[in-house]
Each structure stands twice: as structure tokens, then as C-alpha cells.
Design an enzyme around this catalytic site. Sequence first.
Site, PDB file in Angstrom:
ATOM      1  N   PRO A  87      40.521  34.068  73.148  1.00  0.00           N
ATOM      2  CA  PRO A  87      41.027  32.727  72.856  1.00  0.00           C
ATOM      3  C   PRO A  87      41.258  31.930  74.136  1.00  0.00           C
ATOM      4  CG  PRO A  87      42.325  34.422  71.721  1.00  0.00           C
ATOM      5  CD  PRO A  87      41.442  35.128  72.698  1.00  0.00           C
ATOM      6  N   VAL A  88      40.852  30.653  74.124  1.00  0.00           N
ATOM      7  CA  VAL A  88      41.024  29.783  75.288  1.00  0.00           C
ATOM      8  C   VAL A  88      42.491  29.382  75.414  1.00  0.00           C
ATOM      9  CG1 VAL A  88      40.399  27.548  76.296  1.00  0.00           C
ATOM     10  CG2 VAL A  88      38.669  28.921  75.124  1.00  0.00           C
ATOM     11  N   GLY A  91      46.377  32.930  77.900  1.00  0.00           N
ATOM     12  CA  GLY A  91      46.995  33.857  78.844  1.00  0.00           C
ATOM     13  C   GLY A  91      46.233  35.155  78.993  1.00  0.00           C
ATOM     14  N   SER A  95      39.244  31.900  81.293  1.00  0.00           N
ATOM     15  CA  SER A  95      38.477  31.199  82.337  1.00  0.00           C
ATOM     16  C   SER A  95      37.914  32.181  83.354  1.00  0.00           C
ATOM     17  CB  SER A  95      39.346  30.144  83.022  1.00  0.00           C
ATOM     18  OG  SER A  95      40.449  30.725  83.683  1.00  0.00           O
ATOM     19  N   ALA A  96      38.701  33.177  83.741  1.00  0.00           N
ATOM     20  CA  ALA A  96      38.214  34.177  84.697  1.00  0.00           C
ATOM     21  C   ALA A  96      37.030  34.947  84.127  1.00  0.00           C
ATOM     22  CB  ALA A  96      39.340  35.144  85.065  1.00  0.00           C
ATOM     23  N   ASP A 138      43.214  37.487  88.112  1.00  0.00           N
ATOM     24  CA  ASP A 138      42.413  37.431  86.886  1.00  0.00           C
ATOM     25  C   ASP A 138      40.947  37.725  87.153  1.00  0.00           C
ATOM     26  OD1 ASP A 138      44.856  36.591  85.943  1.00  0.00           O
ATOM     27  OD2 ASP A 138      44.057  34.906  84.794  1.00  0.00           O
TER      28      ASP A 138
END
Length: 305
Positions: A87-88, A91, A95-96, A138
Amino acid sequence: MITCSAPAKVYLFGEHAVVYNESAICCAVNIRTRVNIEYSENIVINSSLGTTGIDYEIHPYVSAVVEKIRKKSPYRGVSISIESDIPVGSGLGSSAAVVVATICAFNNLLKLGMDKESIASFGHSIEKEIQGAASATDTYVSTMGGTVAIPARQHLKNPLCNLIIGNTNVFSSTGQLVAKVASLKSIYPEVITPILSTIGKASLRGESLLENEDYRSLGELMNVNQGLLEAIGVGCDELSRLIHSSRTAGALGAKITGAGGGGCMVALAENENIDAISREIKNAGGIPIVTGVTDSGVRVDFDNE
């Protein structure tokens, strides 16, 4: 076509404090983002968010990789397709994962010869460019896999018990929350700096607990870490409900993972409590995801070039 994938991550300890060079413990987990890439006439980026060319509003991270790689090794065009179970804004390092999977895909398509250390470092530079401030954690963990002590980058024993993620479905901006903590630290340095230092000390103690497989104490320390995160203002009502419901249902420990302010929490659980914890997370308004640590970081899943 080349397909590369990279895993999500959860923090057992240390989010926010790690931005200030304090210690953290982070685990790669079995939820992945996949990036497919092939040569094309133009730049095309396709995901669940839409189909674009280079677009820093819809696909900021992939657009940054595309442009940086093009300067290093010019090419005419590529078609990139992104599929993700992460899920965007949750946490979990979405993105990483997309950054390192995209770099890995380019690395294999263009025969750039980058090793994993280079992929992780390049990925961190992209996150810093987009977010303004970002920990290297990350991208490093998504690249390398396993359980890692940061900043030492020491691989630790993977926890043998289960990790249950609870997703609030409330979007959270890492950049905004990092900036919020930075602002609080600048106003009250004598108060906030010791809190961040204590979070780092909890991470260091957590290393020995992991090595000794003392998961009950590890869970207690995760609960302490959660209290410290609440103190620096990165909690929210939705996360608190999931965290306290998990503990009531028998979790050894439960806390925010990632930036906070929404997104996800993570609970440490023994086998006999998985169903009860998952049920209580759902009853509290969250989406439970039962997972575990993976040693498989970024990898090539398919290559017919």
C-alpha cells in the site's frame, strides 16, 4: 522484457530517530513491488495510478530514476509497468521498493554492472531528492533483505515469530512527518533530542533480544518505542486503535511502523494468537496482513533480454 521485484519493510525499532543517526532495526517482509521494463519508442510509465510519461506528480520516484539513468547511460525510450502489493503511503517502504526495483530493472536492461550496494545508495539519493530528507534504511533493507541493524548495516537473526501488519488505509506523507519532527526538535531540542536518543537505545537493546530469541522482552520494548513515538507527535487515533486492539488480543508487542500519522502498525505474534489479532485489527477498522521476514531483497524475477 525484464521483471525485478523488491520487498516492503517494517521497523521493529527506530523510525524517525534513524533520520538523526540513531540506531534502528528494520526487516524486509514478504510483500513485494514488481517492475517490468522493456525498450520502447518513448518513456511510458504505467501503474495503478495511471499511465504517464515522465511525471513528478503521479510517478515521482520512477520519473527521477528514469532521468538519472538516462544521464548515465542514454537510451531512446522504455516502457515501465509497475505492480505492487505494498500500500502507498503506508509506512511499509512502498517508495523504496519501487525505486530499487526500477534501478535493478534498468541495471539489467542496460547492463550497467551495479552491485547491490550501488543500487541501495542510488535508491537513497532518489528518495532524498523527492522527499527532501530520507533515511537510507528503507532502500538498503529493500535491496538487501533480512533483518538489519541501522546505521551499522549489520544483519541480525530474523525473528522466528509472526509479524501482523495492520493498515489504517489513512494516507501518510513521510516528508511531512519528518519535517514535523524536525520542527518540534528545533523548538524543544532539550526535550525531543533525548527522546530520539532513547529510541536509538531501545533499538540497540533490541539487537541482543533478537539474538537471544527473547521475543516477549522484544515485544515489551516495542511497546516502549511506541510510547516514545506518540510523544513526538506521529501517532493518530486510527493507529492507536489497531495497536491497542492487537495487544489486547495477545500480541507480544505492537507499534507504528514507518512515518506514522496513518499508514500501518506492526504486531509481534505467536502462532496461537494470529487469528485473534487479525480479527481484532479488522474489528478496529484496519486491514490485517499476516507476513514474515524475507531474506530475499531486490531480485530479477524474469529476464528474456
